[in-house]
Design an enzyme around this catalytic site. Structure first.
Site, mmCIF file in Angstrom:
data_model
loop_
_atom_site.group_PDB
_atom_site.id
_atom_site.type_symbol
_atom_site.label_atom_id
_atom_site.label_comp_id
_atom_site.label_asym_id
_atom_site.label_seq_id
_atom_site.Cartn_x
_atom_site.Cartn_y
_atom_site.Cartn_z
ATOM 1 N N GLU B 223 32.045 36.468 39.207
ATOM 2 C CA GLU B 223 33.251 36.664 40.007
ATOM 3 C C GLU B 223 33.907 37.906 39.444
ATOM 4 O OE1 GLU B 223 37.004 36.687 39.988
ATOM 5 O OE2 GLU B 223 37.156 34.505 39.751
ATOM 6 N N CYS B 260 42.899 37.445 39.317
ATOM 7 C CA CYS B 260 41.874 38.050 40.175
ATOM 8 C C CYS B 260 42.285 37.983 41.637
ATOM 9 C CB CYS B 260 40.520 37.370 39.954
ATOM 10 S SG CYS B 260 40.618 35.586 39.983
#
Lengths: 457, 457
Positions: B223, B260
């Site tokens: 990720e 994020c």
């Protein structure tokens, strides 16, 4: 399909890219209808396509007729799965102010197409793993345009199949390209978002490496090599050893051994006794002269390994190809990973004699990833059966029990994959309804009202 | 956990490998019990671990307390999913002599653990995406031993967390290694079968490349980066523009922007008016000096792109870090892919003014893959909302509607991923119950009697 679309990779890629949005926006019902229309069109062209396939692949007409039926059945099965909703699962969670980690917003998870898919067709199933095979049907079912790189083993069949299928689909949903260079160009193109491949470990790995090294790496679903071990337990051997040997030879030499599930390694308690029931038939002509050469080279390589001997050979066909059985002791095999990694793609098998359960399990633990693993167990109580099943399940994609691995049915519960080198994507399958998930990307919609959601939500 | 196990990568890998078979053979009930025991142990160590986390990360105590709760909730949610069977689905098909493509044998599809998993911990969630975060919990739930490469941003917390968690798990189920060299050694080791990673695009890509180039390439679930675009429609702007600007600043600067899912790009119809409601707070201290430097460099890089201007700056904190808003026109942004690819990890955002729907959609189409995309639409009828949702769904993993992307709930319907560079595996999620499927490998059992099948079948 125009000549240009067939031969110009840029035209094919542009058409696939242009089809991306309309295909994504199409309803599940529309996608199902397209798959069925393509299946109907292919069935309708059987009289033209089957003889063409026979001329290009040397495969017998009855086999090709069955394979075409399997291919259109598969497309209709995906259509049915779309209609029932099974292949487009949606996970809906209402907002929950009391959720354990703090208030949860309303979430709806759905699947969207990953984008245009590049499919490298295989040689050994000119219908079922080629232009409109499982990779193509599952990608179309997911809503993805497909670019097929034709296999050179059946070029005219590929062109005619593409023309028949594309005419039943929306503009740009299926394109065909030919030649290694065109395939690599497409693989490197940013418009391609995933790849399906069936073929050799060497070829597949080279393409996998290109996919992984793109500026945007993309999933490469490669179904590569496998030796598909068979374990004959002592109890099974005592019960019906001769029948097992005959059954193994039948599965090994079926279609001249040109199946990815060909049982190329058999582990037995008594090799001499096993060989007494082995009668090798003359093989049919292989698909291509390249495969004939590759087969000869692989048999030479395996028989040249330390302590491997040629134990049986069948009669040669017109091209000089013959079935053969090599043999080796289990302790030698367990210590020689290269031996167990070498797939002899064709009608040859390696007979491995084990002297103890420890020797047997040592070979199973030394195996690289496999598409299938088979256990031939006693029909009654067999103390070793459960242990072999458990060991195989750690290294294979499909465990076959008192049956043979060739003949892969297409269904919801099927799995055709396995750890590398059986597959480059061990959590996915290239056969059966789950194959669609390779080309579906999840999206979760948070707090989105129905008026702004896609149709199936 | 001994000092040796902590510091010697070979010892940790050997222990993980030895735990592979016992963990695979453990029942779902056993796995659930281990996860709960680890969660209980972690909760029990809160008084020691939270101050340690605070000292090493500078994150506020209430945030760390909430994050620890989220982390143990997550582990218990996986345990619950194992007990209910939701996370171990089995597909059973009886034999069918009338199956459309020929007789079908009895098939049972189940999921087995992929094998030992290497987890690279993140810096920004010292509990929830670190030693016992989502990657670790989902891999353990799948039955895989886990080797965690500690993040150097919180080394002592990593060691203590590993010690507390490992004591509640079977031998070898969790190991910890430290340092880049140890991480790369483990990544290259044949005993590791999959990787979870949360971090920067640059670091993640370098590790992905190593995973893909191994003799046996393995799935790398990374990720990576995302700018998480927010679209403010003209109708939403007219309805509550000031509130949206305030909400955006809140989400952008939360936790000093170190998420994020930080909404780093906002598309608005009127940038001058938007800026009138923008008041940037002084950020808290960032996690590491390396992040401070990376943030400064990224802001400099973005503000140095053609026609990008600094539109607002907040007060500097003690380390000299300040929140800022840069601005650019949509037509410029759409033509500058590098601009839209640059994540400013920290409290800075790019304000993009669009003059028309065409300009807006051109920016959305130019975006690389994103973890999230947000639409701020009018609460009543908003003609643009459905189109923006549909466009975002082609490029993001989660569409957020009239809410903000920070704050990712853990549940069954959650998805945290997206096309590259949001993720290296766009069909998978790193958050929520579906995260387990990254570490589960399907196996189909053909014709296998119950006596030889694993427990859950």
């Amino acid at each position: 399909m125009s000549d240009k679309a067939l031969h110009d990779v840029e035209s094919v890629l542009a058409a696939a890219s242009a089809a991306r949005t309309p295909l994504r926006r199409a309803s599940l019902e529309q996608r199902a209808g397209w798959l069925e229309a393509a299946a109907d069109a292919l069935d309708g062209a059987a009289e033209e396509l089957i003889p063409l396939a026979h001329a290009e692949t040397h495969l017998p007409l009855p086999r090709l007729t069955g394979e075409l039926g399997r291919t259109t059945f598969q497309a209709r099965l995906f259509a049915q799965g779309l209609r029932s909703g099974e292949l487009a699962p949606v996970h809906v969670e209402p907002a929950d102010p009391d959720w354990g980690m703090g208030p949860k917003p309303a979430l709806r998870r759905a699947l969207v197409p990953i984008g245009p898919v590049l499919v490298f067709a295989a040689s050994n199933f000119p219908f079922a793993f080629s232009v409109f095979g499982g990779d193509t049907a599952s990608a179309l079912a997911a809503g993805c345009p497909v670019v097929v790189k034709a296999h050179p083993g059946h070029p005219e069949l590929s062109r005619r199949t593409a023309a028949v299928v594309a005419a039943a689909l929306p503009e740009g949903a299926l394109g065909l390209i030919e030649g290694v260079e065109a395939g690599v160009t497409a693989l490197r193109d940013a418009r391609i978002k995933a790849v399906g491949f069936t073929g050799s470990t060497r070829g597949g790995r080279a393409l996998f490496d290109i996919a992984a090294s793109r500026p945007e790496p993309i999933p490469f679903y490669g179904e590569l090599g496998s030796v598909n071990p068979v374990v004959v337990t002592p109890a099974a051997w005592a019960e019906r050893g001769g029948d097992i040997a005959t059954g193994w030879v039948g599965s090994l030499t079926l279609g001249s051994g040109q199946f990815c599930t060909n049982p190329g390694v058999v582990l037995v308690p008594d090799a001499d006794a096993f060989l007494k029931s082995v009668e090798l038939p003359e093989p049919g002509r292989m698909l291509t002269s390249g495969l004939e050469q590759g087969y000869a080279d692989a048999v030479t390589a395996v028989s040249g390994r330390p302590e491997v001997a040629v134990a049986a050979e069948g009669p040669a066909n017109e091209e000089g190809v013959r079935a053969s059985v090599l043999r080796v002791r289990a302790d030698v095999a367990a210590a020689d990973p290269e031996l167990l990694e070498t797939e002899m793609f064709g009608p040859a098998g390696l007979l491995v004699e084990y002297a103890s359960t420890e020797e047997l399990t040592a070979v199973l633990r030394a195996l690289p990833g496999q598409l299938t693993g088979t256990v031939q167990a006693a029909t009654g109580d067999d103390p070793l059966a459960a242990e072999v099943v458990e060991l195989l399940s750690d290294v294979v994609g499909r465990v076959v029990y008192n049956d043979w691995p060739t003949g892969v049915t297409v269904s919801g519960a099927q799995h055709h994959g396995g750890p590398y080198p059986a597959s480059t994507a061990p959590t996915t399958t290239s056969v059966g309804l789950h194959a669609i998930s390779r080309f579906q990307r999840p999206v979760t919609y948070q707090g989105t009202p129905e008026s702004a959601l896609p149709g199936e939500l």
